[in-house]
Scaffold this motif. Sequence first.
Motif, PDB file in Angstrom:
ATOM      1  N   MET A   1       6.944  10.237  13.984  1.00  0.00           N
ATOM      2  CA  MET A   1       6.379   8.632  14.006  1.00  0.00           C
ATOM      3  C   MET A   1       6.959   8.196  12.304  1.00  0.00           C
ATOM      4  N   PRO A   2       7.009   7.167  12.113  1.00  0.00           N
ATOM      5  CA  PRO A   2       7.393   6.423  10.668  1.00  0.00           C
ATOM      6  C   PRO A   2       6.470   6.726   9.610  1.00  0.00           C
ATOM      7  N   ARG A   3       7.142   7.067   8.482  1.00  0.00           N
ATOM      8  CA  ARG A   3       6.022   7.270   7.444  1.00  0.00           C
ATOM      9  C   ARG A   3       5.817   5.569   6.794  1.00  0.00           C
ATOM     10  N   VAL A   4       4.560   5.460   6.363  1.00  0.00           N
ATOM     11  CA  VAL A   4       4.201   4.093   6.209  1.00  0.00           C
ATOM     12  C   VAL A   4       3.683   4.061   4.842  1.00  0.00           C
ATOM     13  N   LEU A   5       4.146   3.395   3.890  1.00  0.00           N
ATOM     14  CA  LEU A   5       3.081   3.210   2.656  1.00  0.00           C
ATOM     15  C   LEU A   5       2.573   1.841   2.719  1.00  0.00           C
ATOM     16  N   LEU A   6       1.221   1.905   2.298  1.00  0.00           N
ATOM     17  CA  LEU A   6       0.452   0.659   2.384  1.00  0.00           C
ATOM     18  C   LEU A   6       0.010   0.445   0.914  1.00  0.00           C
ATOM     19  N   ILE A   7       0.367  -0.842   0.658  1.00  0.00           N
ATOM     20  CA  ILE A   7      -0.013  -1.206  -0.980  1.00  0.00           C
ATOM     21  C   ILE A   7      -1.151  -2.311  -0.573  1.00  0.00           C
ATOM     22  N   GLU A   8      -2.403  -2.296  -0.726  1.00  0.00           N
ATOM     23  CA  GLU A   8      -3.540  -3.029  -0.449  1.00  0.00           C
ATOM     24  C   GLU A   8      -4.288  -2.652  -1.261  1.00  0.00           C
ATOM     25  N   ASP A   9      -5.049  -3.937  -1.709  1.00  0.00           N
ATOM     26  CA  ASP A   9      -6.180  -3.750  -2.863  1.00  0.00           C
ATOM     27  C   ASP A   9      -7.456  -3.794  -2.328  1.00  0.00           C
ATOM     28  N   ASP A  10      -7.657  -4.440  -1.246  1.00  0.00           N
ATOM     29  CA  ASP A  10      -9.034  -4.498  -0.731  1.00  0.00           C
ATOM     30  C   ASP A  10      -9.381  -3.116   0.025  1.00  0.00           C
ATOM     31  N   PRO A  11     -10.335  -2.311  -0.502  1.00  0.00           N
ATOM     32  CA  PRO A  11     -10.623  -1.187   0.265  1.00  0.00           C
ATOM     33  C   PRO A  11     -10.695  -1.149   1.745  1.00  0.00           C
ATOM     34  N   SER A  12     -11.483  -2.276   2.193  1.00  0.00           N
ATOM     35  CA  SER A  12     -11.978  -2.061   3.653  1.00  0.00           C
ATOM     36  C   SER A  12     -10.680  -2.458   4.378  1.00  0.00           C
ATOM     37  N   GLU A  43       7.907   9.092  -4.630  1.00  0.00           N
ATOM     38  CA  GLU A  43       7.420  10.387  -4.639  1.00  0.00           C
ATOM     39  C   GLU A  43       7.343  10.464  -2.810  1.00  0.00           C
ATOM     40  N   PHE A  44       6.904   9.433  -2.013  1.00  0.00           N
ATOM     41  CA  PHE A  44       6.684   9.528  -0.802  1.00  0.00           C
ATOM     42  C   PHE A  44       7.765   9.303   0.252  1.00  0.00           C
ATOM     43  N   ARG A  45       8.705   8.515  -0.370  1.00  0.00           N
ATOM     44  CA  ARG A  45       9.863   7.930   0.523  1.00  0.00           C
ATOM     45  C   ARG A  45       9.561   7.724   1.778  1.00  0.00           C
ATOM     46  N   PRO A  46       9.032   6.438   1.904  1.00  0.00           N
ATOM     47  CA  PRO A  46       8.391   5.850   3.401  1.00  0.00           C
ATOM     48  C   PRO A  46       9.598   5.302   4.179  1.00  0.00           C
ATOM     49  N   ASP A  47       9.231   5.217   5.392  1.00  0.00           N
ATOM     50  CA  ASP A  47      10.341   4.690   6.556  1.00  0.00           C
ATOM     51  C   ASP A  47       9.996   2.942   6.292  1.00  0.00           C
ATOM     52  N   LEU A  48       8.707   2.763   5.932  1.00  0.00           N
ATOM     53  CA  LEU A  48       8.538   1.148   5.893  1.00  0.00           C
ATOM     54  C   LEU A  48       7.178   0.697   4.998  1.00  0.00           C
ATOM     55  N   LEU A  49       7.175  -0.315   4.279  1.00  0.00           N
ATOM     56  CA  LEU A  49       6.357  -0.893   3.534  1.00  0.00           C
ATOM     57  C   LEU A  49       5.508  -1.761   4.053  1.00  0.00           C
ATOM     58  N   LEU A  50       3.995  -1.624   4.073  1.00  0.00           N
ATOM     59  CA  LEU A  50       3.370  -2.498   4.186  1.00  0.00           C
ATOM     60  C   LEU A  50       2.621  -3.296   3.113  1.00  0.00           C
ATOM     61  N   LEU A  51       2.900  -4.423   2.866  1.00  0.00           N
ATOM     62  CA  LEU A  51       2.666  -4.803   1.608  1.00  0.00           C
ATOM     63  C   LEU A  51       1.772  -6.009   1.252  1.00  0.00           C
ATOM     64  N   ASP A  52       0.649  -6.101   0.715  1.00  0.00           N
ATOM     65  CA  ASP A  52      -0.353  -7.079   0.611  1.00  0.00           C
ATOM     66  C   ASP A  52       0.291  -8.063  -0.447  1.00  0.00           C
ATOM     67  N   LEU A  53       0.117  -9.335  -0.140  1.00  0.00           N
ATOM     68  CA  LEU A  53       0.890 -10.275  -1.148  1.00  0.00           C
ATOM     69  C   LEU A  53      -0.156 -10.490  -2.466  1.00  0.00           C
ATOM     70  N   MET A  54      -1.389 -10.819  -2.183  1.00  0.00           N
ATOM     71  CA  MET A  54      -2.263 -10.772  -3.326  1.00  0.00           C
ATOM     72  C   MET A  54      -3.025  -9.697  -3.925  1.00  0.00           C
ATOM     73  N   LEU A  55      -1.876  -9.131  -4.902  1.00  0.00           N
ATOM     74  CA  LEU A  55      -2.423  -7.812  -5.726  1.00  0.00           C
ATOM     75  C   LEU A  55      -2.765  -8.361  -7.033  1.00  0.00           C
ATOM     76  N   PRO A  56      -3.667  -7.472  -7.505  1.00  0.00           N
ATOM     77  CA  PRO A  56      -4.070  -7.521  -9.134  1.00  0.00           C
ATOM     78  C   PRO A  56      -2.949  -7.245  -9.672  1.00  0.00           C
ATOM     79  N   GLY A  57      -2.537  -7.739 -10.884  1.00  0.00           N
ATOM     80  CA  GLY A  57      -1.605  -7.379 -11.828  1.00  0.00           C
ATOM     81  C   GLY A  57      -0.260  -7.690 -11.302  1.00  0.00           C
ATOM     82  N   MET A  58       0.630  -6.634 -10.907  1.00  0.00           N
ATOM     83  CA  MET A  58       1.819  -6.891 -10.397  1.00  0.00           C
ATOM     84  C   MET A  58       1.619  -7.434  -8.913  1.00  0.00           C
ATOM     85  N   ASN A  59       1.889  -8.640  -8.448  1.00  0.00           N
ATOM     86  CA  ASN A  59       1.827  -9.331  -7.100  1.00  0.00           C
ATOM     87  C   ASN A  59       2.839  -8.843  -6.042  1.00  0.00           C
ATOM     88  N   GLY A  60       2.444  -9.045  -4.962  1.00  0.00           N
ATOM     89  CA  GLY A  60       3.455  -8.554  -3.874  1.00  0.00           C
ATOM     90  C   GLY A  60       4.699  -9.142  -3.677  1.00  0.00           C
TER      91      GLY A  60
END
Length: 227
Positions: A1-12, A43-60
Amino acid sequence: MPRVLLIEDDPSVREGVELGLRRRGHEVRTAATGEAGLAALVEFRPDLLLLDLMLPGMNGVQVCRLVREQSQLPIIMLTARGDDFDVVIGLEAGADDYIVKPARTEVIEARIRAVLRRIEDTDPGRPAVEFHGELAIDRVGLTVTKAGRRLTLAPSELKLLLHLSSAPEQVFSRQQLLEHVWDHNYHADARLVDACVARLRGKIEDEAGSPRYVQTLRGFGYRFGPL
């Protein structure tokens, strides 16, 4: 299965998406900030990035642009309902697709599969490498060169070019392209198509404002034009 990196600031949201994808067999790494996400990419070398637009600091959008400068990594944006302006900016920055939160895991996984799906050329009479003016399109190796220089195309850009060039001079509506390139089998957002066309033109055309390859027929759609 694809390796997925999720960048999301909302914990829920982060925990819900991670749990849902892990249950379906994905290996998932998460990050709460853009800076942490960029470090995890190496480090993780994912197959796909799930990226939230509204991030603190550097935005999506900033993260998306940085990734696109050096990688063809598939990117799907996560956006809150109604963030129309941010969606356009994110697509222009190089995202391949977007999902409006909240979204069910099966919807997210379907979009992941669609973005990662390779385009297969089933026509045995078609040459592996096609030449269109200065463009050389390798349908087996899935590479594109212009005047001998290899172009870095995002997955959606490559799929769009392969689809349009498979039938030169045939006009495709935006809805047809959404169905064939993005696998959106419903009335989806035409901005996906228009933003991808603009990015593709910026890479393959001599002058994006006077396209030679990807032409617009107003009121109808796009075609791979006669050269």
